[in-house]
Design an enzyme around this catalytic site. Structure first.
Site, PDB file in Angstrom:
ATOM      1  N   CYS A   1      -6.818  -9.669  10.674  1.00  0.00           N
ATOM      2  CA  CYS A   1      -6.841  -8.841   9.474  1.00  0.00           C
ATOM      3  C   CYS A   1      -6.669  -7.396   9.889  1.00  0.00           C
ATOM      4  O   CYS A   1      -7.552  -6.803  10.499  1.00  0.00           O
ATOM      5  CB  CYS A   1      -8.164  -9.023   8.745  1.00  0.00           C
ATOM      6  SG  CYS A   1      -8.408  -7.882   7.397  1.00  0.00           S
TER       7      CYS A   1
ATOM      8  N   CYS B   1      26.579  -1.311  12.588  1.00  0.00           N
ATOM      9  CA  CYS B   1      26.175   0.011  13.079  1.00  0.00           C
ATOM     10  C   CYS B   1      27.304   0.615  13.909  1.00  0.00           C
ATOM     11  O   CYS B   1      27.644   1.792  13.762  1.00  0.00           O
ATOM     12  CB  CYS B   1      24.885  -0.086  13.890  1.00  0.00           C
ATOM     13  SG  CYS B   1      24.410   1.455  14.714  1.00  0.00           S
TER      14      CYS B   1
ATOM     15  N   CYS C   1      20.132   3.466  14.216  1.00  0.00           N
ATOM     16  CA  CYS C   1      19.713   2.474  13.225  1.00  0.00           C
ATOM     17  C   CYS C   1      18.479   1.771  13.778  1.00  0.00           C
ATOM     18  O   CYS C   1      18.042   2.053  14.899  1.00  0.00           O
ATOM     19  CB  CYS C   1      20.839   1.497  12.898  1.00  0.00           C
ATOM     20  SG  CYS C   1      20.949   0.043  13.949  1.00  0.00           S
TER      21      CYS C   1
ATOM     22  N   ASN D   1      11.975 -12.894  -1.130  1.00  0.00           N
ATOM     23  CA  ASN D   1      11.867 -12.489   0.259  1.00  0.00           C
ATOM     24  C   ASN D   1      13.267 -12.147   0.772  1.00  0.00           C
ATOM     25  O   ASN D   1      14.120 -13.026   0.855  1.00  0.00           O
ATOM     26  CB  ASN D   1      11.255 -13.656   1.042  1.00  0.00           C
ATOM     27  CG  ASN D   1      11.048 -13.319   2.505  1.00  0.00           C
ATOM     28  OD1 ASN D   1      11.571 -12.323   3.004  1.00  0.00           O
ATOM     29  ND2 ASN D   1      10.285 -14.141   3.188  1.00  0.00           N
TER      30      ASN D   1
ATOM     31  N   GLY E   1       0.794  -1.228   0.000  1.00  0.00           N
ATOM     32  CA  GLY E   1       0.000   0.000   0.000  1.00  0.00           C
ATOM     33  C   GLY E   1       0.821   1.271   0.000  1.00  0.00           C
ATOM     34  O   GLY E   1       0.413   2.283  -0.556  1.00  0.00           O
TER      35      GLY E   1
ATOM     36  N   CYS F   1      24.763  -0.415  20.531  1.00  0.00           N
ATOM     37  CA  CYS F   1      23.845  -1.109  19.616  1.00  0.00           C
ATOM     38  C   CYS F   1      24.318  -2.550  19.414  1.00  0.00           C
ATOM     39  O   CYS F   1      25.515  -2.826  19.372  1.00  0.00           O
ATOM     40  CB  CYS F   1      23.805  -0.372  18.281  1.00  0.00           C
ATOM     41  SG  CYS F   1      22.760  -1.168  17.041  1.00  0.00           S
TER      42      CYS F   1
END
Lengths: 442, 442
Positions: free
Chosen positions: A266, A324, A242, A163, A96, A319
């Site tokens: 949903c 990073c 990050c 993916n 979307g 981190c």
């Protein structure tokens, strides 16, 4: 289809000529002929694709697809709009938000778009912009490539139906970002910006990992499960937090995003919220890449109150992401020189142009901040409608109206100590991060 | 095309049967037949339109185009989403904002859309969302109807290819708004809302006139000539300022909109700004019509600073529009009773739900304000990026950052006295209005 119909007409002609007795048969064939001619006309009136354009022209004619964009130069907004044709943007997640972002960049005449998604178009996606019912069953990457190349054949499209969170997918993702065949002399990676438009935590962490490793600036985006809020965020490895530096602690909605794709659940969505988030995301992209206006480090959209919170997040020196930490070290080495240069530039500008328009080459205005690891909220005050006039003071000991804590929401987070909201210290973040990590390890 | 091809096959069959000597001729005809069969297959694989849906279902299956919208009810955002099927919205101007607004409402499953435009699609429009190069030369209303009915055949579309500023056009506009055949028992006019998405002053004044006469709530929208800012505004006859009550004095940009369509001048435009404005407009529409969240009386979008000013405008008791004055009188008669009811409701809600979510039936929160004719700016403060923390105080004697005066910009307005910016008194407005009227009379 046109060639086929032409052959049919030829065939019919030869039938007629080889005919011993025309009479009845001939009139049938004549009827057929006129029908085929009609079909030919129909086929000819079908969509003609627009031809490629060699150079962007500023000419003001109806047939120029770039006249209204090149006008940005005459209006003093952009110095060199045509530079957009040299730029590459990777969009991860063509849902979307991502599909609309891709369409906007395509219509803006971006040089090259890389599209990543493994999903197929469903009728259940029709409540958002971009995909059409006739594309149901196609992969989102195929459907998007079809629509986008029709809209603007000048854009170089590369699509990856996969993916990025799988081992193989992540490797392909990395190598596609490294690929510099489009602009061999480009510094850094092969793309100018990565836009994350995914709907889950794992995919965001994969984008984060890739961008940290490649020292690649990216923007994150998201829309809440209840469809009425969203955000965009700019991430510059080593310079800003990050995605692993801190959990998404404070956003404009109270949703744990890992619930988004829960079985049987949903999530709601609206074309409005997603259109606004895509618009803000691509506007921030244009500002960053074409050097105009102020690039927002974070911008939220709470549609119930039309409230747009903003904030900045510094990197976390502890981190958990090793890449990073490397980027942070690199940044700290160059920072003093950059700060001095920016200070000098701003001072000279302040002298020469006291109240000039916003054309900051100091891209994000955030480098002058102290290096304290504090997640500083720089928040617009909220209108209180019961008061006729208000200065908009925000007290520092309460979350500004419209902001709620995103985490903790799941039961597992109940034990996390609630810290001072607007200003969260490093210790709290570190604590939250550890618990998040423990949760992810399950 | 399928029916035509089937007839062709029948014709070919009858040719074969009436043939005295099959031999050569028969093989030609066989070849033709296989070709037509191939064409038939091609035609069958072409886009199939989605079928109409009787009732909106909340079932979570990929084939349900409304699952993500009906989920708004489960998420507690909307009480009765399906009510949207009873609603009619008129969109005037199917350009960069109007077309996207129409697509959003179509995907949301609005009951009925009325579309007004007299323009044709050009390649020069391709830098904004919605229209495709293959639609160049079609009227915008035809192209929009085509695209929208493919996306959602459940929406009743009525399109009007005409200019509402002509005498004939205005009459047709009025009668189309009055027409109640879609929902005969509806109170007031035949539509629930009018959205103005036009790009010029005259068309806005025509919408204003019609809505004042019909006592029709409407929303105005606009995007600046430099493409980087825009606004939306809610207008309720008698209750808020109408478009003739005051010139668009303060907006998020410094553009005189009447220069937009000047000969030889090409205004800049961006799909981002227009997408955001369309998104904010339709979100405000959904909030108003489906009763959720806070409906913004005015919301600006300054994209260079990501600044979103808001304000409220009360009607001008000396407005030049006679219908507006009538609506103002009517409103003043019912106002005390409405205010008392709202106050009582808010007080009881404050007792029962101390910090509950936003579900205000007090649609705009503006009725408790005093009736002083002052154009009160209730502005979000602007982040100053050079300060690490800031309360966001806005001084009342200067225009907040990001706001500039829209009028005067044209040479004709040079003589207008510059008044105190953030709070403009009635006298100044009246003065401006007179000069505007004089200008319009030319």
């Amino acid at each position: 289809m046109e060639a086929e119909l032409k052959e049919m007409l030829n065939d019919l002609d030869s039938i007629k000529q080889s005919l011993p007795d025309p009479s009845n048969l001939a009139s049938s064939i004549l009827k057929l002929q006129s029908r085929v001619e009609h079909l030919t006309k129909l086929a000819k009136s079908a969509p003609v694709r627009r031809t490629k354009v060699q150079d962007m022209s500023a000419e003001v004619v109806d047939s120029n697809p770039y006249s209204r964009l090149m006008a940005l130069q005459r209006m003093g907004i952009v110095d060199n709009y045509e530079r957009i044709r040299e730029l590459s943007v990777a969009i991860v997640g063509i849902g979307g938000v991502g599909s609309v972002a891709a369409e906007m960049l395509t219509r803006c005449g971006i040089g090259r778009l890389l599209l990543y998604d493994y999903d197929k178009v469903e009728l259940a996606n029709m409540n958002r912009l971009f995909f059409r019912p006739e594309q149901v069953g196609m992969t989102k990457t195929d459907a998007a490539s079809q629509t986008l190349s029709d809209i603007n054949p000048d854009v170089v499209l590369e699509s990856f139906t996969m993916n990025i969170t799988t081992v193989q997918g992540f490797e392909t993702f990395m190598s596609s970002l490294r690929n510099k065949s489009f602009r061999p002399n480009k510094e850094g990676s092969g793309v100018d910006l990565v836009l994350s438009c995914v709907d889950n935590y794992e995919a965001r962490m994969a984008v984060n990992q890739a961008c940290n490793e490649l020292n690649q600036t990216w923007m994150e985006s998201g829309v809440s499960e209840d469809a009425v809020s969203g955000h965009i965020q700019l991430l510059i490895p080593g310079e800003t937090a990050c995605f692993a530096c801190a959990p998404p602690l404070v956003v404009a909605s109270g949703v744990d995003e890992r619930t988004l794709k829960r079985e049987g659940v949903c999530a709601a969505s609206l074309p409005t919220t997603m259109g606004v988030v895509a618009g803000l995301l691509v506007q921030n992209t244009l500002k960053l890449l074409l050097h105009f206006g102020h690039v927002s480090p974070y911008l939220g959209y709470n549609s119930l109150k039309d409230f747009f919170p903003t904030m900045e997040m510094r990197p976390n020196p502890q981190c958990s992401n090793a890449a990073c930490l490397e980027r942070q070290k690199e940044y700290l080495l160059v920072k003093p020189a950059r700060d001095a240069a920016i200070r000098a530039k701003m001072e000279s500008e302040a002298l020469s142009v006291p109240e000039g328009p916003l054309h900051d080459d100091n891209e994000w205005n955030i480098r002058l901040l102290d290096d304290i690891v504090v997640y500083m909220l720089m928040i617009y005050s909220v209108v209180d409608d019961t008061e006729p006039e208000r200065t908009g003071a925000t007290s520092s000991d309460a979350l500004p109206e419209g902001l709620t804590r995103e985490l903790p929401t799941a039961d597992e987070f109940q034990k996390i100590p609630v810290t001072e909201p607007a200003t969260t210290t490093f210790d709290d973040i570190e604590e939250l991060r550890k618990q998040l990590d423990a949760l992810n390890a399950d």
